[in-house]
Scaffold this motif. Structure first.
Motif, PDB file in Angstrom:
ATOM      1  N   ALA A 338       0.820  -1.287  -0.036  1.00 19.06           N
ATOM      2  CA  ALA A 338       0.028  -0.041   0.149  1.00 19.06           C
ATOM      3  C   ALA A 338       0.843   1.332   0.186  1.00 19.06           C
ATOM      4  N   GLN A 339       0.374   2.253  -0.680  1.00 19.78           N
ATOM      5  CA  GLN A 339       0.859   3.747  -0.661  1.00 19.78           C
ATOM      6  C   GLN A 339      -0.265   4.499  -0.109  1.00 19.78           C
ATOM      7  N   PHE A 340       0.061   5.443   0.734  1.00 21.71           N
ATOM      8  CA  PHE A 340      -0.833   6.290   1.323  1.00 21.71           C
ATOM      9  C   PHE A 340      -0.438   7.933   0.997  1.00 21.71           C
ATOM     10  N   ASP A 341      -1.321   8.597   0.224  1.00 27.49           N
ATOM     11  CA  ASP A 341      -1.045   9.813  -0.199  1.00 27.49           C
ATOM     12  C   ASP A 341      -1.895  10.591   0.861  1.00 27.49           C
ATOM     13  N   GLU A 378      -1.772  18.760  -6.293  1.00 32.08           N
ATOM     14  CA  GLU A 378      -2.154  18.001  -7.140  1.00 32.08           C
ATOM     15  C   GLU A 378      -1.307  17.209  -8.126  1.00 32.08           C
ATOM     16  N   ARG A 379      -0.111  17.944  -8.402  1.00 34.51           N
ATOM     17  CA  ARG A 379       0.913  17.359  -9.245  1.00 34.51           C
ATOM     18  C   ARG A 379       1.767  16.445  -8.423  1.00 34.51           C
ATOM     19  N   TRP A 380       1.835  16.860  -7.060  1.00 37.82           N
ATOM     20  CA  TRP A 380       2.614  15.855  -6.349  1.00 37.82           C
ATOM     21  C   TRP A 380       1.723  14.326  -5.993  1.00 37.82           C
ATOM     22  N   LEU A 381       0.408  14.564  -5.970  1.00 37.43           N
ATOM     23  CA  LEU A 381      -0.254  13.625  -5.918  1.00 37.43           C
ATOM     24  C   LEU A 381      -0.190  12.432  -7.325  1.00 37.43           C
ATOM     25  N   ILE A 382      -0.448  13.000  -8.473  1.00 39.71           N
ATOM     26  CA  ILE A 382      -0.514  12.252  -9.632  1.00 39.71           C
ATOM     27  C   ILE A 382       0.883  11.713  -9.854  1.00 39.71           C
ATOM     28  N   GLY A 384       3.368  11.106  -7.673  1.00 46.17           N
ATOM     29  CA  GLY A 384       3.461   9.828  -6.806  1.00 46.17           C
ATOM     30  C   GLY A 384       2.694   8.544  -7.441  1.00 46.17           C
ATOM     31  N   TRP A 385       1.419   8.693  -7.974  1.00 47.76           N
ATOM     32  CA  TRP A 385       0.769   7.487  -8.515  1.00 47.76           C
ATOM     33  C   TRP A 385       1.709   6.894  -9.555  1.00 47.76           C
ATOM     34  N   ARG A 386       2.104   7.705 -10.271  1.00 49.21           N
ATOM     35  CA  ARG A 386       2.795   7.254 -11.490  1.00 49.21           C
ATOM     36  C   ARG A 386       4.199   6.500 -10.940  1.00 49.21           C
ATOM     37  N   ALA A 387       4.775   6.933  -9.945  1.00 53.43           N
ATOM     38  CA  ALA A 387       5.970   6.299  -9.285  1.00 53.43           C
ATOM     39  C   ALA A 387       5.718   5.103  -8.441  1.00 53.43           C
ATOM     40  N   SER A 388       4.326   4.946  -8.072  1.00 52.79           N
ATOM     41  CA  SER A 388       3.932   4.034  -7.281  1.00 52.79           C
ATOM     42  C   SER A 388       4.101   2.500  -7.673  1.00 52.79           C
ATOM     43  N   GLU A 389       4.731   1.535  -6.816  1.00 49.37           N
ATOM     44  CA  GLU A 389       4.830   0.045  -7.123  1.00 49.37           C
ATOM     45  C   GLU A 389       3.850  -0.543  -6.001  1.00 49.37           C
ATOM     46  N   ALA A 390       2.925   0.298  -5.454  1.00 44.61           N
ATOM     47  CA  ALA A 390       2.124  -0.437  -4.434  1.00 44.61           C
ATOM     48  C   ALA A 390       0.982  -1.164  -5.306  1.00 44.61           C
ATOM     49  N   LEU A 391       0.258  -2.190  -4.646  1.00 43.97           N
ATOM     50  CA  LEU A 391      -0.782  -2.938  -5.162  1.00 43.97           C
ATOM     51  C   LEU A 391      -1.789  -1.959  -4.839  1.00 43.97           C
ATOM     52  N   TRP A 392      -2.135  -1.310  -3.488  1.00 43.04           N
ATOM     53  CA  TRP A 392      -3.215  -0.536  -3.395  1.00 43.04           C
ATOM     54  C   TRP A 392      -2.661   0.909  -3.138  1.00 43.04           C
ATOM     55  N   ASN A 393      -3.564   1.939  -3.844  1.00 43.74           N
ATOM     56  CA  ASN A 393      -3.077   3.393  -3.530  1.00 43.74           C
ATOM     57  C   ASN A 393      -4.265   3.871  -2.861  1.00 43.74           C
ATOM     58  N   VAL A 394      -3.974   4.305  -1.629  1.00 40.79           N
ATOM     59  CA  VAL A 394      -4.927   4.710  -0.696  1.00 40.79           C
ATOM     60  C   VAL A 394      -4.697   6.379  -0.644  1.00 40.79           C
ATOM     61  N   MET A 395      -5.812   7.006  -0.480  1.00 42.32           N
ATOM     62  CA  MET A 395      -5.866   8.433  -0.584  1.00 42.32           C
ATOM     63  C   MET A 395      -6.746   8.973   0.787  1.00 42.32           C
ATOM     64  N   ALA A 431      -8.452  11.597 -13.629  1.00 46.89           N
ATOM     65  CA  ALA A 431      -7.810  11.372 -14.835  1.00 46.89           C
ATOM     66  C   ALA A 431      -6.524  10.880 -14.685  1.00 46.89           C
ATOM     67  N   GLY A 432      -5.787  11.588 -13.505  1.00 47.27           N
ATOM     68  CA  GLY A 432      -4.532  11.343 -12.980  1.00 47.27           C
ATOM     69  C   GLY A 432      -4.161   9.738 -12.518  1.00 47.27           C
ATOM     70  N   ALA A 433      -5.215   9.350 -11.850  1.00 43.81           N
ATOM     71  CA  ALA A 433      -5.346   8.125 -11.599  1.00 43.81           C
ATOM     72  C   ALA A 433      -5.260   7.218 -12.597  1.00 43.81           C
ATOM     73  N   LYS A 434      -6.096   7.365 -13.620  1.00 45.86           N
ATOM     74  CA  LYS A 434      -6.240   6.429 -14.878  1.00 45.86           C
ATOM     75  C   LYS A 434      -4.988   6.486 -15.612  1.00 45.86           C
ATOM     76  N   SER A 435      -4.427   7.788 -15.861  1.00 46.47           N
ATOM     77  CA  SER A 435      -3.099   7.702 -16.759  1.00 46.47           C
ATOM     78  C   SER A 435      -1.861   7.033 -16.044  1.00 46.47           C
ATOM     79  N   ALA A 436      -2.016   7.136 -14.629  1.00 45.61           N
ATOM     80  CA  ALA A 436      -0.837   6.429 -13.970  1.00 45.61           C
ATOM     81  C   ALA A 436      -1.157   5.077 -13.632  1.00 45.61           C
ATOM     82  N   GLY A 437      -2.152   4.394 -14.336  1.00 43.11           N
ATOM     83  CA  GLY A 437      -2.468   3.121 -14.361  1.00 43.11           C
ATOM     84  C   GLY A 437      -2.815   2.561 -12.766  1.00 43.11           C
ATOM     85  N   VAL A 438      -3.438   3.450 -12.169  1.00 43.11           N
ATOM     86  CA  VAL A 438      -3.964   3.092 -10.735  1.00 43.11           C
ATOM     87  C   VAL A 438      -5.149   2.135 -10.942  1.00 43.11           C
ATOM     88  N   GLU A 439      -4.949   0.783 -10.431  1.00 47.66           N
ATOM     89  CA  GLU A 439      -6.008  -0.172 -10.512  1.00 47.66           C
ATOM     90  C   GLU A 439      -6.776  -0.161  -9.221  1.00 47.66           C
TER      91      GLU A 439
END
Length: 554
Positions: A338-341, A378-382, A384-395, A431-439
């Motif tokens: 998990a990654q927590f933003d 907003e930039r920091w959040l998106i 961070g998602w692009r760099a995330s290697e976590a299974l769950w991205n929790v906000m 849109a940022g989550a989608k572009s970052a591939g957050v599933e």
């Protein structure tokens, strides 16, 4: 833009901070109202900066002379990293007095971290000064710890030893950890009831607690403790007014943190804290307060509130405020699970549209220039998602993220204080989550004083559209008093919002368990908060499968 006169006249009195430099700054602002916002903020940053003065700034008290328990506000830990965790306490033998009864003197405090509750195996220890500049609070960022391990800690001063706290470190960043349990809490208006849910949480088996805002309320608390209706104690008159000055915010934290159930929850689990509005003032937005005060005046109040917040929470030096500015948004990891933003949706937001309140969204609220988070966050959040290697991205964040239509009309009103009042900002985040591939996106929310479970939709107006994540809204600890399982608008909200899968109006907390296959959310509720000792039960449970967003009851 918001209406005036809704609350106590104390809101309209100018702040009177206790620091001489701040009083001078306030007089200067009174003469120079034409200052730009940027100039005002710069002056505030100078006027309210807390210097690292050390022992030379205050005479050190002989701790052996402290006659009463100085650890009246308990202990806390927070923001666990793989090799470090923050420990907190405050030295306050007279917590309901300005200065905590220490007359402006510094106090030497020692601390210990051990592998066992009996402190037979101490792994880290040290000594620090509790300074009057920091209201005698102690923040120890203990490093050199082992990842994914439970520790015990305590403080000493003079002949006094604090209660023992239990904390833990996060797993190593690359660790394929199997599971994580955490709780989400919010909204603990002292005057609305007892913190029974915190006592049950202290006994629950979770790794970490996310506090999603409204840790305290600025409103007056009468001598009977409001809805607590004390018959065995009388609270001092100092609490029976709205918090505006630094000393008032500090004293309000003392009242809240003296509660035994809140102390128990902090001692049992590390907390990750995020504010909402009431830690400063109801529904403020950036530099705009609820009553339309001059920005430079409100920023003085915000500086006092932010300083008291940092002082009383287990936060690192990186979060220490400078004047009215405090970088609270931050990122934590739990191995690759998990990654927590953690967001801040107050300090950088655009002012609420249409004067706040409930309104049908329109051109004003949907202006693309408006933001809930500010561009940098907003930039920091998106990113961070692009760099995330976590299974769950929790906000973890503060106000309702999903669309929430408030009646059955075709053009239904929505809350202008929630993300519905900032729909372009929400669209950019999704849109940022989608572009970052957050599933596997999970949003954690407070503020609402009810428990909600939402499917986050690609198009909230089309129930058949793709589900892109889940939102878990933690009900309040006490705010709103006892509540009801099915509030009067229960059926209306469920009908108007097909993506709303659960709605319960009682108090409590949410417990979430993440593993490699699914996430499970248990909505834990208590039957009452206006009387103590209510039992806790699970109102409902939902799961969402990894790779297949959408909540399913269990």
């Amino acid at each position: 833009m918001r209406p005036t006169g809704r609350h106590s006249p104390l809101l309209h009195r100018p702040p009177a901070p206790h620091d001489p430099e701040v009083r001078a700054a306030a007089r200067h602002f009174g003469r120079r109202r034409f200052l730009t916002l940027g100039a005002a903020a710069a002056a505030l940053a100078f006027a309210t900066h807390v210097p690292a003065t050390g022992a030379a700034a205050a005479r050190e008290l002989d701790a052996a002379r402290i006659a009463d328990d100085p650890f009246t506000l308990g202990v806390a830990s927070g923001d666990p990293l793989p090799h470090a965790v923050v420990l907190w306490t405050r030295v306050a033998p007279a917590p309901y007095e300005p200065g905590g009864g220490l007359a402006g003197q510094s106090v030497s405090v020692s601390w210990e971290v051990a592998r066992d509750a009996g402190f037979a195996s101490v792994v880290r220890s040290g000594t620090t000064l509790a300074l009057p500049d920091h209201n005698h609070t102690v923040h120890v960022d203990v490093d050199g710890l082992e990842p994914d391990r439970t520790y015990h800690y305590r403080f000493r001063t003079g002949g006094w030893i604090s209660e023992t706290g239990r904390t833990r470190t996060a797993p190593a960043l690359a660790s394929a950890v199997a599971s994580l349990s955490f709780a989400a809490v919010s909204c603990q208006a002292y005057h609305d009831g007892y913190y029974t849910a915190h006592r049950h949480l202290a006994q629950d088996d979770v790794d970490v607690v996310f506090h999603l805002g409204d840790y305290l309320y600025e409103y007056a608390v009468n001598s009977a403790g409001g809805a607590r209706n004390y018959t065995d104690r009388v609270l001092p008159d100092v609490f029976d007014r709205e918090t505006v000055t630094l000393e008032e915010y500090r004293l309000r934290y003392a009242l809240y943190k003296s509660d035994p159930d809140l102390r128990a929850a902090h001692a049992a689990h590390p907390f990750v804290v995020a504010w909402d509005d009431h830690e400063t003032e109801n529904n403020y937005a950036g530099a705009v307060d609820e009553n339309g005060s001059p920005a430079e005046e409100f920023l003085l109040r915000r500086a006092a509130a932010y300083r008291a917040y940092w002082e009383h929470q287990p936060l690192r030096a990186a979060q220490r405020p400078v004047g009215p500015d405090m970088r609270l948004y931050r990122r934590l990891h739990w191995g690759t699970l998990a990654q927590f933003d953690v967001l801040d949706t107050r300090q950088y937001r655009s002012n609420q549209a249409y004067g706040d309140g409930k309104h049908v969204p329109g051109a004003e609220s949907d202006d693309p220039a408006r933001s809930m988070t500010g561009a940098a966050q907003e930039r920091w959040l998106i990113d961070g998602w692009r760099a995330s290697e976590a299974l769950w991205n929790v906000m973890p964040q503060q106000v309702c993220f999903s669309q929430r239509r408030l009646d059955l009309a075709e053009q239904a009103p929505m809350s202008m204080d929630a993300w519905d009042g900032y729909r372009a900002s929400r669209d950019r985040v999704l849109a940022g989550a989608k572009s970052a591939g957050v599933e596997n996106l999970m949003v954690l929310t407070g503020d609402m004083h009810v428990g909600y479970a939402f499917d986050i939709k690609d198009d909230f107006d089309d129930p058949a559209s793709r589900t892109v994540g889940t939102e878990i809204v933690a009900t309040s600890i006490a705010s709103g008093k006892d509540g009801a399982e099915r509030p009067a608008n229960w059926q209306t909200y469920l009908t108007a919002n097909p993506h709303l899968r659960f709605y319960d109006g009682r108090r409590g907390y949410v417990r979430v368990r993440l593993d490699r296959a699914r996430a499970r959310a248990d909505f834990r509720t208590v039957s009452a908060v206006t009387t103590p000792d209510a039992p806790v039960s699970t109102a409902a449970s939902f799961v969402t499968e990894a790779g297949s967003p959408g909540l399913v009851p269990v």
